[in-house]
Design a protein around this motif. Structure first.
Motif, short mmCIF file in Angstrom:
data_model
loop_
_atom_site.label_atom_id
_atom_site.label_comp_id
_atom_site.label_asym_id
_atom_site.label_seq_id
_atom_site.Cartn_x
_atom_site.Cartn_y
_atom_site.Cartn_z
N ASP A 1 -10.18 -4.31 -6.36
CA ASP A 1 -8.81 -4.74 -6.65
C ASP A 1 -8.81 -6.26 -6.79
N GLU B 1 -7.26 -12.51 -2.37
CA GLU B 1 -6.70 -12.76 -1.04
C GLU B 1 -7.80 -12.87 0.02
N GLU B 2 -8.82 -12.03 -0.12
CA GLU B 2 -9.89 -11.98 0.89
C GLU B 2 -10.88 -13.14 0.75
N LYS C 1 0.83 -1.21 0.00
CA LYS C 1 0.00 0.00 0.00
C LYS C 1 0.87 1.26 0.00
N GLU D 1 -6.90 -8.10 -4.06
CA GLU D 1 -7.57 -8.06 -2.76
C GLU D 1 -8.74 -9.03 -2.71
#
Length: 436
Positions: free
Chosen positions: A362, A368-369, A45, A365
């Motif tokens: 994203d 990953e989530e 980030k 993201e």
């Protein structure tokens, strides 16, 4: 000279710990007036910020490129600051109890780098008592300093509405509180440097903590009422939007609509209040009921999608469904605690094949989530059903004629969760249409 005056004169600095949807706008706004150090342990980030890319989409790339704030992963840098703002998320555990790990971790970091004469202000949403009962002892232990003598604390709840380009940080009244009058004035004046709408001085830290947690609880309850109405009206074969439009002609009718309630605020904060109430021996009735209704809505949408597929004579197992949107709300890239995932998981239980399209989220993201892959518009073909889950502006430009091209046969199932489209026109075009 007060700490506020030293900050204003750039003799002292502000640190912002946590550079997400709340912390980044704060750091950027303060940096226009004073010296700021922003800390976040998420290296990818910070690298994006250094490249001039705003991953939150809250302030924009240009603002990130032009900011004078020092954005870093090096916690030692915040030793240079005397005014610390903690702006990390406060999620919930699997059992719906508060997860204070991020706040405790951030507090520990600040404590390790705290110097005499500092003020620490917490912005993270918590239940009343967390700042003074949990965070202060950590600051004392880590710093070796004495609360009230060597350092002071305050609480100023964040009120940022992700994705909202009208009600921005500077234009929302800021609640501020401090452990005493001196700290309250310093905290209030520091925030007045950037808050055009002004500040409200709360009577105590606990009052400020409580104000924040009930703001979102109130909204949650009102949306739950709408969601319950939509379920009943669905059984009555009455269009909820039409009812709300009619009822809204009365001057004091509250403008709420049914929908999925996720994210890191409205879908989470009520559980903090419920948790504290139960610790005191009170079992929440209204707030908890509202939460149960709203937590069910993803499954409810999926169930009605299946019903429409059956009506269209589709074989449920192996049906192809495209879902437009996976973020927790429209025009926002945040996928944390999105309730669209409940629709996805429920449909998967039926053996439905799903593809997801979301230009704002994203892909890394999302993977990953949730372990899910995002697709492009070009991947949408031969669908059995289309679910418009999140009303992004990009999706509103898609016409009913264009949507028709996504299907393989003449019985297209269209689930318009938030009612983006014209229902009558959709039905005239032979869509098997449903919305909340």
């Amino acid at each position: 000279m007060s700490l506020y005056e030293k900050i204003r004169n750039k003799e002292e600095k502000i640190s912002v710990v946590g550079l997400g949807y709340v912390g980044l706008p704060l750091a950027v706004a303060f940096a226009k007036k004073v010296d700021v150090i922003g800390l976040d342990y998420n290296k990818p980030k910070i690298e994006k910020y250094h490249q001039g890319i705003d991953v939150t989409n809250e302030v924009g790339d240009k603002a990130v490129q032009e900011t004078t704030a020092i954005l870093t992963t090096d916690e030692n840098k915040i030793k240079e600051a005397k005014f610390h703002i903690v702006a990390v998320p406060t999620p919930i555990n699997g059992d719906k109890t508060p997860n204070l790990t991020p706040v405790i971790s951030a507090t520990t970091t600040v404590g390790r780098n705290l110097t005499k004469g500092s003020i620490v202000v917490f912005e993270s949403t918590v239940y009343p008592g967390v700042t003074e009962d949990i965070c202060v002892p950590i600051l004392e232990e880590e710093s070796g300093l004495r609360y009230g003598e060597d350092f002071k604390v305050g609480y100023s709840p964040e009120r940022i509405n992700p994705g909202d380009k009208v009600n921005t940080l500077e234009k929302i009244v800021k609640i501020v509180s401090g452990m005493d009058e001196e700290s309250l004035e310093d905290i209030a004046k520091v925030y007045e440097l950037i808050i055009e709408a002004g500040v409200h001085r709360a009577e105590s830290i606990k009052v400020a903590e409580a104000a924040k947690v009930i703001e979102n609880s109130q909204r949650d309850i009102n949306i739950a009422f709408m969601n319950e109405l939509s379920q009943v009206f669905n059984m009555m074969d009455i269009d909820t939007n039409a009812v709300l439009k009619a009822a809204g002609t009365k001057w004091n009718f509250l403008n709420f609509t049914p929908g999925l309630v996720g994210g890191h605020c409205i879908g989470v904060d009520p559980y903090y209040f419920i948790y504290k109430a139960e610790q005191l021996g009170y079992h929440s009735q209204i707030i908890l009921s509202g939460r149960k209704i709203n937590d069910y809505m993803g499954k409810y949408v999926a169930e009605n999608t299946v019903k429409k597929l059956i009506k269209a004579d589709k074989q449920i197992k192996g049906s192809k469904v495209v879902i437009f949107g996976i973020t927790f709300k429209e025009n926002c890239p945040d996928v944390r605690n999105t309730k669209v995932i409940d629709i996805i998981n429920e449909l998967k239980e039926y053996g439905v094949d799903i593809i997801i399209v979301d230009p704002l989220a994203d892909p890394e993201e999302v993977w990953e989530e949730y372990g899910l892959k995002l697709h492009s518009m070009e991947d949408i073909k031969d669908m059995d059903a289309v679910i418009l889950a999140v009303p992004h502006t990009e999706f509103k430009s898609i016409s009913l004629d264009e949507i028709k091209k996504f299907y393989w046969n003449h019985k297209p199932v269209l689930i318009d969760v938030k009612g983006m489209l014209d229902r009558k026109k959709a039905e005239e075009m032979n869509y098997l249409y449903w919305r909340l």
